[in-house]
Design a protein around this motif. Structure first.
Motif, mmCIF file in Angstrom:
data_model
loop_
_atom_site.group_PDB
_atom_site.id
_atom_site.type_symbol
_atom_site.label_atom_id
_atom_site.label_comp_id
_atom_site.label_asym_id
_atom_site.label_seq_id
_atom_site.Cartn_x
_atom_site.Cartn_y
_atom_site.Cartn_z
ATOM 1 N N TYR A 120 52.775 70.809 -7.450
ATOM 2 C CA TYR A 120 52.643 71.419 -6.138
ATOM 3 C C TYR A 120 51.948 70.468 -5.178
ATOM 4 O O TYR A 120 50.988 69.794 -5.531
ATOM 5 C CB TYR A 120 51.823 72.715 -6.237
ATOM 6 N N ARG A 121 52.428 70.433 -3.958
ATOM 7 C CA ARG A 121 51.824 69.599 -2.923
ATOM 8 C C ARG A 121 51.101 70.464 -1.912
ATOM 9 O O ARG A 121 51.539 71.567 -1.609
ATOM 10 C CB ARG A 121 52.902 68.740 -2.233
ATOM 11 N N THR A 122 50.012 69.952 -1.385
ATOM 12 C CA THR A 122 49.196 70.712 -0.449
ATOM 13 C C THR A 122 49.403 70.209 0.976
ATOM 14 O O THR A 122 49.920 69.121 1.216
ATOM 15 C CB THR A 122 47.707 70.611 -0.822
ATOM 16 N N PHE A 123 48.970 71.037 1.915
ATOM 17 C CA PHE A 123 49.173 70.787 3.339
ATOM 18 C C PHE A 123 47.823 70.957 4.028
ATOM 19 O O PHE A 123 47.172 71.996 3.878
ATOM 20 C CB PHE A 123 50.187 71.786 3.887
ATOM 21 N N THR A 124 47.386 69.927 4.759
ATOM 22 C CA THR A 124 46.058 69.939 5.367
ATOM 23 C C THR A 124 46.156 70.008 6.886
ATOM 24 O O THR A 124 46.941 69.287 7.506
ATOM 25 C CB THR A 124 45.257 68.693 4.950
ATOM 26 N N ILE A 125 45.326 70.893 7.475
ATOM 27 C CA ILE A 125 45.242 71.058 8.923
ATOM 28 C C ILE A 125 43.812 70.774 9.339
ATOM 29 O O ILE A 125 42.860 71.204 8.675
ATOM 30 C CB ILE A 125 45.634 72.486 9.336
ATOM 31 N N ASN A 126 43.656 70.067 10.421
ATOM 32 C CA ASN A 126 42.321 69.708 10.893
ATOM 33 C C ASN A 126 41.704 70.855 11.687
ATOM 34 O O ASN A 126 41.758 70.907 12.903
ATOM 35 C CB ASN A 126 42.380 68.457 11.772
ATOM 36 N N GLY A 127 41.122 71.798 10.956
ATOM 37 C CA GLY A 127 40.386 72.884 11.592
ATOM 38 C C GLY A 127 41.227 74.118 11.826
ATOM 39 O O GLY A 127 42.438 74.075 11.949
ATOM 40 N N GLN A 128 40.536 75.262 11.871
ATOM 41 C CA GLN A 128 41.204 76.539 12.080
ATOM 42 C C GLN A 128 40.207 77.497 12.717
ATOM 43 O O GLN A 128 39.309 78.008 12.069
ATOM 44 C CB GLN A 128 41.702 77.114 10.755
ATOM 45 N N GLY A 129 40.334 77.723 14.009
ATOM 46 C CA GLY A 129 39.422 78.640 14.682
ATOM 47 C C GLY A 129 38.076 78.008 14.965
ATOM 48 O O GLY A 129 37.753 76.917 14.513
ATOM 49 N N HIS A 130 37.260 78.709 15.735
ATOM 50 C CA HIS A 130 35.952 78.192 16.132
ATOM 51 C C HIS A 130 34.989 78.059 14.955
ATOM 52 O O HIS A 130 34.103 77.209 14.958
ATOM 53 C CB HIS A 130 35.325 79.109 17.180
ATOM 54 N N ASP A 131 35.144 78.911 13.936
ATOM 55 C CA ASP A 131 34.177 78.926 12.842
ATOM 56 C C ASP A 131 34.551 77.998 11.706
ATOM 57 O O ASP A 131 33.793 77.852 10.752
ATOM 58 C CB ASP A 131 33.997 80.350 12.308
ATOM 59 N N ARG A 132 35.725 77.354 11.771
ATOM 60 C CA ARG A 132 36.140 76.427 10.714
ATOM 61 C C ARG A 132 36.702 75.158 11.346
ATOM 62 O O ARG A 132 37.910 74.931 11.359
ATOM 63 C CB ARG A 132 37.185 77.089 9.811
ATOM 64 N N PRO A 133 35.841 74.306 11.868
ATOM 65 C CA PRO A 133 36.320 73.134 12.610
ATOM 66 C C PRO A 133 36.836 72.010 11.730
ATOM 67 O O PRO A 133 37.555 71.142 12.195
ATOM 68 C CB PRO A 133 35.086 72.694 13.400
ATOM 69 N N GLY A 134 36.439 71.956 10.463
ATOM 70 C CA GLY A 134 36.827 70.853 9.599
ATOM 71 C C GLY A 134 38.205 71.043 9.002
ATOM 72 O O GLY A 134 38.862 72.066 9.208
ATOM 73 N N PRO A 135 38.695 70.049 8.254
ATOM 74 C CA PRO A 135 40.012 70.142 7.633
ATOM 75 C C PRO A 135 40.104 71.312 6.655
ATOM 76 O O PRO A 135 39.149 71.613 5.936
ATOM 77 C CB PRO A 135 40.162 68.804 6.907
ATOM 78 N N VAL A 136 41.261 71.967 6.648
ATOM 79 C CA VAL A 136 41.527 73.061 5.722
ATOM 80 C C VAL A 136 42.808 72.726 4.977
ATOM 81 O O VAL A 136 43.819 72.381 5.594
ATOM 82 C CB VAL A 136 41.683 74.407 6.457
ATOM 83 N N THR A 137 42.766 72.794 3.648
ATOM 84 C CA THR A 137 43.911 72.432 2.825
ATOM 85 C C THR A 137 44.539 73.684 2.229
ATOM 86 O O THR A 137 43.841 74.545 1.677
ATOM 87 C CB THR A 137 43.494 71.469 1.704
ATOM 88 N N TYR A 138 45.872 73.760 2.332
ATOM 89 C CA TYR A 138 46.610 74.912 1.838
ATOM 90 C C TYR A 138 47.559 74.500 0.728
ATOM 91 O O TYR A 138 48.096 73.396 0.706
ATOM 92 C CB TYR A 138 47.404 75.552 2.984
ATOM 93 N N GLY A 139 47.756 75.416 -0.197
ATOM 94 C CA GLY A 139 48.675 75.247 -1.301
ATOM 95 C C GLY A 139 48.891 76.604 -1.937
ATOM 96 O O GLY A 139 48.426 77.627 -1.414
ATOM 97 N N PRO A 140 49.561 76.659 -3.088
ATOM 98 C CA PRO A 140 49.805 77.957 -3.729
ATOM 99 C C PRO A 140 48.532 78.729 -4.055
ATOM 100 O O PRO A 140 48.566 79.964 -4.133
ATOM 101 C CB PRO A 140 50.567 77.578 -5.005
ATOM 102 N N GLU A 141 47.414 78.032 -4.232
ATOM 103 C CA GLU A 141 46.160 78.726 -4.526
ATOM 104 C C GLU A 141 45.443 79.178 -3.268
ATOM 105 O O GLU A 141 44.504 79.975 -3.328
ATOM 106 C CB GLU A 141 45.239 77.807 -5.349
ATOM 107 N N ARG A 142 45.864 78.665 -2.118
ATOM 108 C CA ARG A 142 45.327 79.085 -0.825
ATOM 109 C C ARG A 142 46.453 78.944 0.192
ATOM 110 O O ARG A 142 46.651 77.902 0.809
ATOM 111 C CB ARG A 142 44.133 78.216 -0.422
ATOM 112 N N VAL A 143 47.203 80.008 0.366
ATOM 113 C CA VAL A 143 48.420 79.978 1.171
ATOM 114 C C VAL A 143 48.086 80.231 2.643
ATOM 115 O O VAL A 143 47.302 81.129 2.970
ATOM 116 C CB VAL A 143 49.416 81.035 0.660
ATOM 117 N N LEU A 144 48.691 79.445 3.521
ATOM 118 C CA LEU A 144 48.589 79.688 4.961
ATOM 119 C C LEU A 144 49.596 80.776 5.318
ATOM 120 O O LEU A 144 50.805 80.587 5.171
ATOM 121 C CB LEU A 144 48.893 78.412 5.740
ATOM 122 N N ILE A 145 49.108 81.909 5.815
ATOM 123 C CA ILE A 145 49.972 83.035 6.169
ATOM 124 C C ILE A 145 50.063 83.128 7.687
ATOM 125 O O ILE A 145 49.049 83.286 8.376
ATOM 126 C CB ILE A 145 49.453 84.349 5.564
#
Length: 378
Positions: A3-28
């Motif tokens: 499985y490959r993961t997908f990283t986004i640089n921040g999500q919302g005001h309370d999570r400014p750092g990179p967030v990585t998504y994959g099957p164990e943490r799915v971006l919905i």
């Protein structure tokens, strides 16, 4: 499965750092599209409801009708009935500030803001909002000029792959860098039959192109396709969202209302917690092995039966903007890269857009029709 993961640089005001998504943490993603109907109050209501239903991200569409269709496209069959889609899109055009205010509100709710552009103007306006992530809709996967524009922004992007073949995906990833891409398997039908998804294709797409994968789901069942997609390695799930299927939005008849969207979120999170093998066995018990096997399919990327007739019509091609007479010399304003839909003739692939100016025409081309090689003096 790797499985490959997908990283986004921040999500919302309370999570400014990179967030990585994959099957164990799915971006919905809750696809709100144009369901706001141009109302800022309705848009905020949709955002609030999506947040309460468990979405991580809400997605909009920055619409300018002239970037999508020619006025002569005519009526199009949609879930809510036949509509003159060009004129509907014209009514959905809003000032850029509408989306600027929405982005601020979305992020104040701790969600990721996402939007699809449909042409160069909407892409540049979207860039001015400083998004963390881009979305390229299935019909624009072959839009060479738009892909080049978006690739220049240096942002990660979700690329939907409905009504496409492997060669179309390969061509898109030669323009948009694979290291910044996540492919969303999609069936371009409204609604799409669950058995058309063939979700084993996710592992093959990820392996062939070396990218993370997900699903943009147009089926009506809240859980079946999203949950099975996560067992096959999906890092992203996108589903249309509405307040009610009785609302007048273009996609509302096939979207999930809040209760069903929350049910989908719970199903996806359960798969992540159980792990792929245990979740797959549980889904076989609950849904029946034949149903599960039918939705998983054979893993071959092909046009699904429900979308086959849309190929080269929902996708982009080059169309005449005005009536063009035989012997005219084409200028940039005479043609555009548009969706064909059902009435007009498809034109040349968008990669020819930069090669047409200065060419003389061999015959009359009516406004709206696709421009083909036979229309040109060689």
């Amino acid at each position: 499965m790797n499985y490959r993961t997908f990283t986004i640089n921040g999500q919302g005001h309370d999570r400014p750092g990179p967030v990585t998504y994959g099957p164990e943490r799915v971006l919905i993603i809750a696809e709100l599209g144009t369901s706001h109907g141009g109302s800022a109050a309705k848009a905020r209501e949709l955002v609030d409801a999506a947040a309460e239903a468990g979405a991580d991200c809400v997605k909009f569409q920055i619409v300018y009708a002239d970037e999508i269709l020619h006025p002569n496209t005519g009526e199009v069959d949609l879930p809510g009935g036949r509509v003159g889609l060009y004129h509907v899109f014209k009514k959905l055009e809003v000032p850029l500030g509408f989306y600027g205010d929405l982005k601020e509100y979305v992020e104040s709710r701790g969600l990721l803001f996402l939007a699809s552009p449909f042409g160069i103007r909407s892409a540049r306006e979207l860039r001015s909002l400083k998004p963390r992530l881009l979305k390229i809709a299935s019909p624009e996967l072959n839009y060479t000029g738009l892909l080049e524009e978006l690739a220049s922004y240096g942002l990660p992007a979700l690329l939907s792959t409905g009504v496409s073949r492997l060669a179309d995906i390969e061509a898109a990833l030669e323009i948009f860098p694979p290291e910044r891409a996540c492919l969303l398997h999609c069936v371009t039908a409204y609604p799409a039959p669950e058995r058309d998804y063939g979700l084993r294709v996710l592992g093959n797409l990820g392996g062939i192109f070396g990218v993370p994968v997900g699903v943009s789901d147009h089926s009506l069942d809240p859980e079946l396709v999203p949950s099975l997609a996560v067992t096959m390695g999906a890092a992203v799930i996108e589903k249309h969202f509405c307040l009610s299927r009785m609302d007048p939005g273009l996609d509302d008849p096939i979207a999930l209302p809040p209760v069903d969207f929350a049910r989908m979120v719970r199903g996806v999170r359960r798969v992540s917690a159980l792990g792929a093998e245990a979740a797959l066995e549980a889904l076989r018990r609950e849904r029946g092995p034949d149903t599960v096997e039918a939705v998983l399919g054979d893993g071959v990327k092909r046009l699904a039966p429900s979308e086959r007739a849309n190929y080269e019509r929902t996708n982009r091609s080059i169309h005449a903007i005005r009536d063009i007479q035989a012997g005219d010399t084409l200028a940039p304003g005479d043609f555009a890269v548009l969706r064909t839909e059902k009435i007009l003739r498809p034109g040349l692939h968008p990669c020819w857009e930069t090669k047409l100016a200065g060419r003389k025409t061999a015959r009359f081309i009516p406004a709206g029709e696709g421009i083909v090689f036979e229309d040109l003096i060689r």
